[in-house]
Design a protein around this motif. Structure first.
Motif, short mmCIF file in Angstrom:
data_model
loop_
_atom_site.label_atom_id
_atom_site.label_comp_id
_atom_site.label_asym_id
_atom_site.label_seq_id
_atom_site.Cartn_x
_atom_site.Cartn_y
_atom_site.Cartn_z
N PRO A 116 37.41 35.41 34.75
CA PRO A 116 38.05 34.18 35.25
C PRO A 116 37.41 32.91 34.67
O PRO A 116 38.12 31.94 34.41
N ILE A 134 41.88 46.31 42.06
CA ILE A 134 42.88 45.66 41.22
C ILE A 134 42.73 46.23 39.81
O ILE A 134 41.62 46.23 39.27
N THR A 160 40.05 37.28 44.95
CA THR A 160 40.78 38.07 43.97
C THR A 160 41.39 37.21 42.88
O THR A 160 41.86 37.76 41.89
N GLN A 161 41.41 35.89 43.07
CA GLN A 161 42.12 35.13 42.02
C GLN A 161 41.72 33.68 41.94
O GLN A 161 41.15 33.10 42.87
N MET A 172 45.06 32.21 36.49
CA MET A 172 45.47 33.57 36.09
C MET A 172 46.98 33.77 36.12
O MET A 172 47.50 34.67 35.45
N ASP A 199 50.65 35.00 37.04
CA ASP A 199 51.13 36.29 37.56
C ASP A 199 50.87 37.45 36.61
O ASP A 199 51.27 38.58 36.88
N PRO A 237 49.28 40.47 35.24
CA PRO A 237 48.24 41.38 35.76
C PRO A 237 47.08 41.59 34.79
O PRO A 237 45.99 41.93 35.20
N ARG A 242 44.12 39.24 35.56
CA ARG A 242 43.42 39.33 36.84
C ARG A 242 42.01 39.87 36.65
O ARG A 242 41.73 40.60 35.70
N SER A 243 41.13 39.52 37.59
CA SER A 243 39.77 40.05 37.52
C SER A 243 39.68 41.35 38.32
O SER A 243 40.59 41.68 39.07
N ASP A 283 46.88 40.26 48.18
CA ASP A 283 46.74 40.77 46.81
C ASP A 283 46.39 42.26 46.81
O ASP A 283 46.73 42.99 45.87
#
Ligand code: NAD
Ligand code: USQ
Length: 403
Positions: free
Chosen positions: A15, A48, A214-215, A219, A221, A223, A226-227, A362
């Motif tokens: 991120p 995730i 989570t976000q 980022m 949408d 995927p 994402r972290s 999430d």
């Protein structure tokens, strides 16, 4: 600015690369991809899904319109590191490239030695490489609030004035870390302070609290951007674990009495603070320490918050006290300062419950992934070097004194 991130594939590194790029910085980074292996080694996977580094880099280019200069490599490989820095010529380096888990460092001799070797020598190599090829650059080194331990005193930002036998000095605040991992960070801090003194390097040592979330907005949408979000006993941190547990109706695993108090901050605040540090470098030769967290909570308060937020979206969340696998104080004084980042403009989020709600929402689509590994949720790594699973001890736990 040209910013080099060590540990760019990690929970915070990925991120951060996006947050900095979205603000116009040029980013390059290195990673061994060890974190992916460590989580597998302890029998788990990220809740995730984590895409391959090639897929991540392709998504990065699509979203931000430029390539991310990435090399897979080890900070312990000094010639590789030095040559990469010489090529990129960073203005700032953010050092996140270490083994970050206290329980992992306590598994046995091998894991303790790996942790200290990887973290201490990797950081030392970075200092030498900076001295050799970019001595004017600014090192933002990730330390941890856990370096201080839990003293029965207020915790300043790195240094305090002491009077002893009639004389006064301004000295590093004592460090009393609670795991071989946390001690590796203390050793790094000492080496960084020394390198600034003798070579005139400039560094900000960030004593960061426990990160959750989570976000970040950047980022979007996709995927692939994402972290990761881990929930095992080693790489899952308290709130992240509690949220994953809530999603699969597993009791929240409060260790011991639950009065252990720490500084916590959402991922978006962590990004904000690291960026503020990068954009406001210290003078040459200066070693400064920032305490970085949003608020202090004890783990019982956090579990109660996850329960409340979970119930508000229809989850049935139970909390149990488990035998504490760690050796740590379960009720104690904890009052650290965090003024330096506020002075630079840090605006804390302050809405932990809103962040928890985002996390739970999430995570719900990934319930099956968490359920697949639910067997690893009860901790068994003990601080005395043995291994056995913690039992529920609700009956034996005295309530925490309020106030
Ligand atoms: P992480 O494990 O997700 O990230 C670290 C990354 O560094 C991983 O991708 C790993 O593969 C890489 N790495 C490790 N050793 C390396 C080496 N020798 N050479 C190259 N790459 C290497 O961990 P994180 O949660 O993103 O934490 C990053 C840093 O922040 C760590 O130094 C940690 O101590 C510190 N920190 C994290 C938290 C938190 O709650 N996540 C809180 C305080 C401090
Ligand atoms: N805890 C529980 N239940 C759990 C998990 C943890 O009660 O299921 C308790 C622990 O006993 C501990 C507290 O929560 O008292 C925090 O544990 P954690 O696993 O969230 O955090 P910690 O081991 O301290 O390590 C994490 C990161 C590390 C970072 C550190 C910041 O993994 O990289 O350095 O947070 S700090 O805690 O401020 O030192």
């Amino acid at each position: 600015m040209r910013v080099f991130i060590a540990g760019i594939d990690g929970y915070l590194g990925w991120p951060l690369a996006q947050y900095l790029t979205a603000r116009g910085h040029d980013v390059a980074g290195v990673d061994t991809l060890f974190r992916r292996q460590w989580v597998e080694e302890v029998g788990s996977h990220s809740a995730i899904p984590v895409f391959s580094i090639e897929e991540r880099l392709a998504a990065f280019c699509e979203r931000y319109g430029k390539d991310l200069l990435f090399r897979q490599g080890d900070l312990l490989d000094y010639p590789f590191l030095r040559d990469f820095l010489a090529e990129f010529r960073p203005d700032a380096l953010v050092h996140l490239g270490e083994m970050p888990s206290a329980p992992y460092s306590m598994i046995d001799q091998d894991h303790a030695a790996f942790t200290q070797h990887n973290n201490v020598i990797g950081s030392l190599n970075l200092l030498w490489a900076m001295r050799e090829v970019c001595p004017q650059a600014h090192l933002v080194k990730l330390g941890t609030m856990g370096e201080y331990g839990t003293p029965n005193l207020d915790i300043p930002e790195g240094f305090f004035e002491v009077e002893y036998r009639g004389r006064k000095d301004y000295l590093p605040f004592p460090r009393q870390a609670g795991s071989f991992y946390h001690w590796s960070k203390v050793h790094d801090s000492n080496n960084t302070m020394f390198a600034c003194k003798i070579w005139g390097l400039r560094a900000t040592d960030i004593m960061q609290g426990v990160v959750f979330g989570t976000q970040i907005d950047e980022m979007g949408d996709d995927p692939r951007l994402r972290s990761r979000l881990d929930f095992d006993q080693c790489f899952g941190t308290a709130i992240n674990r509690f949220c994953c547990q809530a999603v699969i109706d597993h009791p929240l695993t409060l260790y011991g009495r639950g009065g252990q108090t720490r500084g916590f901050l959402p991922m978006r605040d962590s990004m904000q603070c690291l960026t503020l540090a990068v954009e406001n470098p210290p003078e040459a030769g200066e070693y400064r320490v920032f305490n970085q967290f949003e608020e202090c909570y004890n783990v019982e308060e956090l579990a109660n918050m996850v329960q409340e937020v979970g119930q508000s979206i229809g989850l049935d969340v139970e909390i149990h006290h488990y035998e504490n696998p760690r050796q740590e104080m379960e009720e104690h004084y904890f009052n650290p300062d965090r003024q330096h980042l506020i002075d630079l403009g840090y605006q804390p989020t302050h809405d932990v419950k809103a962040e928890m709600r985002i996390m739970l929402q999430d995570l719900i689509p990934h319930k099956a992934r968490i359920l697949e590994k639910h067997g690893i949720l009860i901790p068994d790594i003990r601080w005395d070097g043995t291994r056995h699973r913690s039992e529920i001890i609700d009956e034996q736990v005295a309530p925490i004194e309020v106030g």
